[in-house]
Design an enzyme around this catalytic site. Structure first.
Site, PDB file in Angstrom:
ATOM      1  N   VAL A  11     -25.916  42.646   3.921  1.00 14.07           N
ATOM      2  CA  VAL A  11     -24.890  43.435   3.232  1.00 14.07           C
ATOM      3  C   VAL A  11     -25.003  44.913   3.623  1.00 14.07           C
ATOM      4  O   VAL A  11     -24.021  45.542   4.029  1.00 14.07           O
ATOM      5  CB  VAL A  11     -25.022  43.273   1.689  1.00 14.07           C
ATOM      6  CG1 VAL A  11     -24.132  44.270   0.957  1.00 14.07           C
ATOM      7  CG2 VAL A  11     -24.665  41.853   1.271  1.00 14.07           C
ATOM      8  N   PHE A 152     -18.021  41.286  -0.853  1.00 20.69           N
ATOM      9  CA  PHE A 152     -17.506  39.926  -0.651  1.00 20.69           C
ATOM     10  C   PHE A 152     -17.573  39.500   0.817  1.00 20.69           C
ATOM     11  O   PHE A 152     -16.892  38.563   1.227  1.00 20.69           O
ATOM     12  CB  PHE A 152     -16.065  39.829  -1.161  1.00 20.69           C
ATOM     13  CG  PHE A 152     -15.925  40.140  -2.636  1.00 20.69           C
ATOM     14  CD1 PHE A 152     -16.233  39.185  -3.593  1.00 20.69           C
ATOM     15  CD2 PHE A 152     -15.519  41.402  -3.061  1.00 20.69           C
ATOM     16  CE1 PHE A 152     -16.129  39.476  -4.949  1.00 20.69           C
ATOM     17  CE2 PHE A 152     -15.411  41.697  -4.417  1.00 20.69           C
ATOM     18  CZ  PHE A 152     -15.712  40.733  -5.367  1.00 20.69           C
ATOM     19  N   GLU A 155     -20.926  36.022   6.009  1.00 22.49           N
ATOM     20  CA  GLU A 155     -21.788  36.111   7.188  1.00 22.49           C
ATOM     21  C   GLU A 155     -21.017  35.688   8.415  1.00 22.49           C
ATOM     22  O   GLU A 155     -20.245  34.722   8.381  1.00 22.49           O
ATOM     23  CB  GLU A 155     -22.988  35.182   7.023  1.00 22.49           C
ATOM     24  CG  GLU A 155     -24.168  35.886   6.412  1.00 22.49           C
ATOM     25  CD  GLU A 155     -25.367  34.974   6.338  1.00 22.49           C
ATOM     26  OE1 GLU A 155     -25.860  34.806   5.232  1.00 22.49           O
ATOM     27  OE2 GLU A 155     -25.773  34.443   7.382  1.00 22.49           O
ATOM     28  N   LEU A 252     -10.977  23.989   1.617  1.00 26.06           N
ATOM     29  CA  LEU A 252     -10.715  22.580   1.306  1.00 26.06           C
ATOM     30  C   LEU A 252     -11.198  21.690   2.449  1.00 26.06           C
ATOM     31  O   LEU A 252     -10.667  20.602   2.653  1.00 26.06           O
ATOM     32  CB  LEU A 252      -9.213  22.355   1.055  1.00 26.06           C
ATOM     33  CG  LEU A 252      -8.668  22.886  -0.274  1.00 26.06           C
ATOM     34  CD1 LEU A 252      -7.166  22.602  -0.389  1.00 26.06           C
ATOM     35  CD2 LEU A 252      -9.391  22.292  -1.484  1.00 26.06           C
ATOM     36  N   CYS A 262     -25.825  32.544  -0.202  1.00 31.79           N
ATOM     37  CA  CYS A 262     -25.065  33.050  -1.354  1.00 31.79           C
ATOM     38  C   CYS A 262     -24.655  31.976  -2.359  1.00 31.79           C
ATOM     39  O   CYS A 262     -25.009  32.059  -3.535  1.00 31.79           O
ATOM     40  CB  CYS A 262     -23.842  33.808  -0.872  1.00 31.79           C
ATOM     41  SG  CYS A 262     -24.309  35.353  -0.116  1.00 31.79           S
ATOM     42  N   ARG A 329     -30.733  29.440   6.249  1.00 30.76           N
ATOM     43  CA  ARG A 329     -31.190  29.387   4.857  1.00 30.76           C
ATOM     44  C   ARG A 329     -30.287  28.445   4.054  1.00 30.76           C
ATOM     45  O   ARG A 329     -29.074  28.517   4.144  1.00 30.76           O
ATOM     46  CB  ARG A 329     -31.175  30.793   4.244  1.00 30.76           C
ATOM     47  CG  ARG A 329     -32.250  31.694   4.832  1.00 30.76           C
ATOM     48  CD  ARG A 329     -32.158  33.086   4.273  1.00 30.76           C
ATOM     49  NE  ARG A 329     -30.906  33.737   4.630  1.00 30.76           N
ATOM     50  CZ  ARG A 329     -30.552  34.951   4.229  1.00 30.76           C
ATOM     51  NH1 ARG A 329     -31.354  35.640   3.456  1.00 30.76           N
ATOM     52  NH2 ARG A 329     -29.407  35.481   4.588  1.00 30.76           N
TER      53      ARG A 329
HETATM   54  C1  UDX Z   1     -19.910  33.463   0.914  1.00 27.72           C
HETATM   55  C2  UDX Z   1     -18.588  34.040   0.386  1.00 27.72           C
HETATM   56  O1  UDX Z   1     -17.497  33.442   1.098  1.00 27.72           O
HETATM   57  C3  UDX Z   1     -18.561  35.559   0.528  1.00 27.72           C
HETATM   58  O2  UDX Z   1     -17.370  36.077  -0.049  1.00 27.72           O
HETATM   59  C4  UDX Z   1     -19.772  36.132  -0.207  1.00 27.72           C
HETATM   60  O3  UDX Z   1     -19.820  37.543  -0.074  1.00 27.72           O
HETATM   61  C5  UDX Z   1     -21.053  35.525   0.342  1.00 27.72           C
HETATM   62  O4  UDX Z   1     -20.986  34.093   0.233  1.00 27.72           O
HETATM   63  P1  UDX Z   1     -20.961  32.924   3.290  1.00 27.72           P
HETATM   64  O5  UDX Z   1     -22.162  32.439   2.558  1.00 27.72           O
HETATM   65  O6  UDX Z   1     -21.131  33.816   4.467  1.00 27.72           O
HETATM   66  O7  UDX Z   1     -19.972  33.710   2.299  1.00 27.72           O
HETATM   67  O8  UDX Z   1     -20.192  31.614   3.799  1.00 27.72           O
HETATM   68  P2  UDX Z   1     -18.800  30.860   3.597  1.00 27.72           P
HETATM   69  O9  UDX Z   1     -17.998  31.038   4.818  1.00 27.72           O
HETATM   70  O10 UDX Z   1     -18.163  31.207   2.320  1.00 27.72           O
HETATM   71  O11 UDX Z   1     -19.328  29.333   3.551  1.00 27.72           O
HETATM   72  C6  UDX Z   1     -20.297  28.916   2.594  1.00 27.72           C
HETATM   73  C7  UDX Z   1     -20.644  27.466   2.759  1.00 27.72           C
HETATM   74  O12 UDX Z   1     -19.559  26.625   2.381  1.00 27.72           O
HETATM   75  C8  UDX Z   1     -21.003  27.035   4.191  1.00 27.72           C
HETATM   76  O13 UDX Z   1     -22.092  26.128   4.139  1.00 27.72           O
HETATM   77  C9  UDX Z   1     -19.750  26.342   4.675  1.00 27.72           C
HETATM   78  O14 UDX Z   1     -20.000  25.387   5.701  1.00 27.72           O
HETATM   79  C10 UDX Z   1     -19.273  25.670   3.393  1.00 27.72           C
HETATM   80  N1  UDX Z   1     -17.827  25.388   3.380  1.00 27.72           N
HETATM   81  C11 UDX Z   1     -16.917  26.397   3.373  1.00 27.72           C
HETATM   82  C12 UDX Z   1     -17.399  24.057   3.311  1.00 27.72           C
HETATM   83  O15 UDX Z   1     -18.211  23.120   3.301  1.00 27.72           O
HETATM   84  N2  UDX Z   1     -16.061  23.814   3.238  1.00 27.72           N
HETATM   85  C13 UDX Z   1     -15.126  24.805   3.238  1.00 27.72           C
HETATM   86  O16 UDX Z   1     -13.935  24.493   3.160  1.00 27.72           O
HETATM   87  C14 UDX Z   1     -15.568  26.138   3.309  1.00 27.72           C
END
Ligand code: UDX
Length: 435
Positions: A11, A152, A155, A252, A262, A329
């Site tokens: 961040v 928000f 990564e 979705l 996160c 992680r």
């Molecule tokens: C998340 C939030 O999106 C972000 O706003 C916040 O600041 C930090 O946490 P991040 O952890 O970088 O961001 O990843 P993100 O792209 O949101 O995906 C999180 C997890 O959900 C991943 O394991 C991803 O593979 C999974 N995911 C995401 C799904 O399985 N299906 C989806 O449709 C979207």
């Protein structure tokens, strides 16, 4: 404006670099000597698309500095941003606040002139009050406001998200602080909603957003399970669902469950907080439990494909918790591999960025391959566990010739299913009934 950013992690660093690019004078502070040494030598400590160019430019023009010491940076700052970690307590899963409170205590004596202290880290509701109290105790004459300014960023997209935020949430009741934050975000004012709310609402918005997105993923994963039984196609169902503006098409995609630093941490911390407040968050609790179970269930699905094969070899594509990052992680892929290893399966792994991090966790129990084709050579089963875009373009016909078996578990719906079927593969994907 002069800004001091405390903490140079996922961040703090993109935020500091982004703020410098907007024309501010930014000093980033961190306690880890090797990090500051690297950054001062022009070496980035995290990988983020687009970060390097801005990092180099702003170091060169003198707007971006790094130091181990808070004193001068805090003294000169109009704004101090707290972006230190709030890791989960291993037992209770509550957010550990020791770094935030230590930073507040340490910075307090250096405050000079009116300063806005922004809490950027994801913190439990009421943290702003605590930080305010600590600073006041340490320096009773200091002139400051503590505001909540949640981050928000995703990564892998941190720089993109910094410059294109959906909204900026600011938690403060202070007119003075509001004026300074309005000035800070002036470059975004014409295109982004800047939402001023009270501090506790702002702290809640961050958790509520991450919990909602986690729930949305868990929901589509449960729908995928339903579709597998009912004979519907989750792809078509997600399209139909997402076309409703009230629901929206994003988040979705069914898969092995959400991971990363996160969502798992923040849903757990929110559930803990709710229990402390005596509020019931049954949907969040169910999401956490369902997501945890899902990794084992996905591993079981892959293991079931291997059961009748002597000494099965599995090619695994993907170790990172999602595509576009080297971060492992809380990665579902890593946990699925750990479950499979309990059954003494051979795993040949390839991930475009996360091999080093995967090796730190899995050690020499898996074979690390130079590319996807090396991983699939003589494999009985191919398992795709992370949604890397480049896996979409794999040459499936070539893979068919390289593999010993013909079974695929594509947990991310990334491969061309029709083509795979036409080539004689059997392919399992969540939410699609196998025939
Ligand atoms: C998340 C939030 O999106 C972000 O706003 C916040 O600041 C930090 O946490 P991040 O952890 O970088 O961001 O990843 P993100 O792209 O949101 O995906 C999180 C997890 O959900 C991943 O394991 C991803 O593979 C999974 N995911 C995401 C799904 O399985 N299906 C989806 O449709 C979207």
């Amino acid at each position: 404006m002069k800004i001091c950013v405390i903490g140079t992690g996922y961040v703090g660093l993109p935020t500091g670099v982004g703020l410098a690019e907007l024309g501010n004078e930014v000093t980033c502070v961190d306690k880890i000597e090797s990090k500051i040494a690297d950054l001062n030598n022009g070496k980035l400590t995290i990988f983020e698309d687009g970060l390097e160019e801005l990092f180099i430019r702003n170091r060169q023009n003198g707007r971006l500095k790094f130091t181990l010491f808070m004193n001068e940076a805090v003294r000169e700052a109009d704004i101090v941003m707290l972006a230190v970690g709030t890791p989960p307590n291993p037992e209770t899963k509550e957010a550990d606040m020791k770094y935030i409170y230590a930073a507040a205590k340490e910075l307090a004596p250096y405050l000079q002139g009116y300063t806005v202290i922004c809490v950027k880290s994801t913190v439990p509701v009421g943290t702003g009050d605590q930080v305010e109290k600590i600073i006041h105790q340490e320096n009773p004459t200091a002139d400051f406001d503590v505001i909540s300014l949640p981050e928000f960023l995703r990564e892998g997209f941190a720089i993109h998200d910094f410059f294109n935020p959906d909204r900026i949430v600011v938690g403060t009741n202070s007119a003075r602080a509001k004026k300074i934050i309005e000035k800070l975000y002036e470059p975004f004012a014409s295109k982004t909603k800047i939402l001023f709310v009270n501090r506790r609402s702002s702290e809640t918005i961050k958790y509520a957003s991450n919990a909602f997105l986690s729930m949305k993923i868990h929901y589509i994963n449960e729908m995928a399970d339903f579709c597998e039984k009912s004979g519907a196609d989750i792809y078509e169902v997600a399209q139909g669902l997402g076309a409703d503006n009230r629901i929206g098409p994003r988040f979705l995609n069914p898969g092995p469950g959400y991971g990363g630093f996160c969502f798992p941490k923040d849903t757990n911390a929110m559930a803990y907080m709710a229990r402390q407040f005596g509020a019931e968050l049954s949907l969040v609790e169910a999401t956490i439990r369902g997501n945890e179970k899902r990794r084992q269930r996905m591993a079981d699905k892959i293991y079931a494909l291997a059961q009748d094969i002597p000494c099965p070899k599995i090619a695994v594509l993907g170790a990172a918790f999602k595509g576009g990052t080297d971060d492992c992680r809380e990665s579902p892929a890593i946990e699925i591999m750990a479950h499979l290893l309990k059954h003494n399966l051979q795993i040949a792994l390839f991930d475009p960025e996360a091999m080093d991090n995967a090796r730190k966790i899995l050690g020499e129990r898996v074979t690390y391959c130079a590319n996807a084709y090396e991983a699939v050579k003589d494999a009985d089963i191919l398992a795709v566990l992370t949604e890397w875009n480049e896996f979409q373009n794999l040459d499936l016909a070539h893979i068919r010739t390289l593999m010993r078996g013909h079974q695929i578990a594509d947990l991310r719906h990334i491969l061309n299913r029709a083509q795979a079927l036409a080539l004689g593969f059997e392919i399992y994907s969540p939410g699609i009934k196998q025939h």
